[in-house]
Design a protein around this motif. Structure first.
Motif, mmCIF file in Angstrom:
data_model
loop_
_atom_site.group_PDB
_atom_site.id
_atom_site.type_symbol
_atom_site.label_atom_id
_atom_site.label_comp_id
_atom_site.label_asym_id
_atom_site.label_seq_id
_atom_site.Cartn_x
_atom_site.Cartn_y
_atom_site.Cartn_z
ATOM 1 N N VAL A 1 -2.681 0.890 0.072
ATOM 2 C CA VAL A 1 -3.658 0.772 -1.023
ATOM 3 C C VAL A 1 -2.999 1.105 -2.357
ATOM 4 O O VAL A 1 -3.207 0.413 -3.361
ATOM 5 C CB VAL A 1 -4.879 1.679 -0.749
ATOM 6 N N THR A 2 -2.178 2.145 -2.373
ATOM 7 C CA THR A 2 -1.482 2.524 -3.610
ATOM 8 C C THR A 2 -0.541 1.418 -4.071
ATOM 9 O O THR A 2 -0.484 1.099 -5.269
ATOM 10 C CB THR A 2 -0.687 3.822 -3.386
ATOM 11 N N THR A 3 0.170 0.810 -3.150
ATOM 12 C CA THR A 3 1.083 -0.282 -3.494
ATOM 13 C C THR A 3 0.324 -1.463 -4.087
ATOM 14 O O THR A 3 0.756 -2.056 -5.090
ATOM 15 C CB THR A 3 1.861 -0.730 -2.249
ATOM 16 N N VAL A 4 -0.820 -1.804 -3.506
ATOM 17 C CA VAL A 4 -1.626 -2.920 -4.020
ATOM 18 C C VAL A 4 -2.126 -2.609 -5.423
ATOM 19 O O VAL A 4 -2.056 -3.463 -6.325
ATOM 20 C CB VAL A 4 -2.791 -3.230 -3.056
ATOM 21 N N ILE A 5 -2.620 -1.397 -5.648
ATOM 22 C CA ILE A 5 -3.139 -1.025 -6.978
ATOM 23 C C ILE A 5 -2.032 -1.064 -8.019
ATOM 24 O O ILE A 5 -2.217 -1.603 -9.123
ATOM 25 C CB ILE A 5 -3.810 0.359 -6.916
ATOM 26 N N VAL A 6 -0.868 -0.523 -7.696
ATOM 27 C CA VAL A 6 0.253 -0.523 -8.645
ATOM 28 C C VAL A 6 0.699 -1.953 -8.944
ATOM 29 O O VAL A 6 0.988 -2.296 -10.094
ATOM 30 C CB VAL A 6 1.417 0.328 -8.090
ATOM 31 N N THR A 7 0.719 -2.807 -7.937
ATOM 32 C CA THR A 7 1.104 -4.205 -8.140
ATOM 33 C C THR A 7 0.117 -4.916 -9.049
ATOM 34 O O THR A 7 0.519 -5.689 -9.937
ATOM 35 C CB THR A 7 1.186 -4.924 -6.785
ATOM 36 N N ILE A 8 -1.169 -4.669 -8.853
ATOM 37 C CA ILE A 8 -2.185 -5.292 -9.710
ATOM 38 C C ILE A 8 -1.996 -4.861 -11.158
ATOM 39 O O ILE A 8 -2.029 -5.684 -12.079
ATOM 40 C CB ILE A 8 -3.596 -4.957 -9.201
ATOM 41 N N PHE B 1 -3.352 7.204 8.635
ATOM 42 C CA PHE B 1 -4.008 7.475 7.348
ATOM 43 C C PHE B 1 -3.016 7.367 6.194
ATOM 44 O O PHE B 1 -3.314 6.772 5.158
ATOM 45 C CB PHE B 1 -4.650 8.866 7.387
ATOM 46 N N MET B 2 -1.821 7.914 6.376
ATOM 47 C CA MET B 2 -0.810 7.844 5.307
ATOM 48 C C MET B 2 -0.346 6.411 5.077
ATOM 49 O O MET B 2 -0.086 6.022 3.935
ATOM 50 C CB MET B 2 0.378 8.744 5.648
ATOM 51 N N ALA B 3 -0.263 5.616 6.128
ATOM 52 C CA ALA B 3 0.124 4.210 5.966
ATOM 53 C C ALA B 3 -0.939 3.448 5.186
ATOM 54 O O ALA B 3 -0.615 2.626 4.312
ATOM 55 C CB ALA B 3 0.337 3.570 7.334
ATOM 56 N N ILE B 4 -2.202 3.733 5.466
ATOM 57 C CA ILE B 4 -3.299 3.076 4.733
ATOM 58 C C ILE B 4 -3.268 3.464 3.265
ATOM 59 O O ILE B 4 -3.380 2.610 2.383
ATOM 60 C CB ILE B 4 -4.651 3.407 5.390
ATOM 61 N N VAL B 5 -3.112 4.744 2.990
ATOM 62 C CA VAL B 5 -3.060 5.213 1.599
ATOM 63 C C VAL B 5 -1.867 4.602 0.867
ATOM 64 O O VAL B 5 -1.978 4.171 -0.288
ATOM 65 C CB VAL B 5 -3.013 6.757 1.544
ATOM 66 N N SER B 6 -0.732 4.515 1.528
ATOM 67 C CA SER B 6 0.458 3.916 0.913
ATOM 68 C C SER B 6 0.237 2.443 0.593
ATOM 69 O O SER B 6 0.624 1.973 -0.489
ATOM 70 C CB SER B 6 1.646 4.089 1.849
#
Length: 69
Positions: A30-37, A23-28
């Protein structure tokens, strides 16, 4: 008897820890993708805003230097 319950408890703990890790890997991710966008969008906007001003001021200076009055 206590060792059986201890082993069962350790097994349950390992399963819950593995699920939490996934779960933490998935959240990390998703967060990385959003910040990159958002970084890409900010770079594009800054390039358009500040890039046009700088290009316009350079172009204006070149015109001014080449003119003779």
């Amino acid at each position: 008897m206590g060792s059986i319950f201890s082993a069962i408890g350790r097994g349950i703990n390992a399963i819950i820890s593995a699920i939490a890790g996934v779960f933490m890997a998935i959240v990390s991710a998703v967060t990385t993708v959003i910040v990159t966008i958002f970084d890409v969008i900010a770079d594009i906007l800054c390039c358009r805003c500040f890039g046009s001003r700088r290009a316009g001021s350079r172009h204006h200076r070149r015109r001014g230097v080449g003119r003779t009055y």
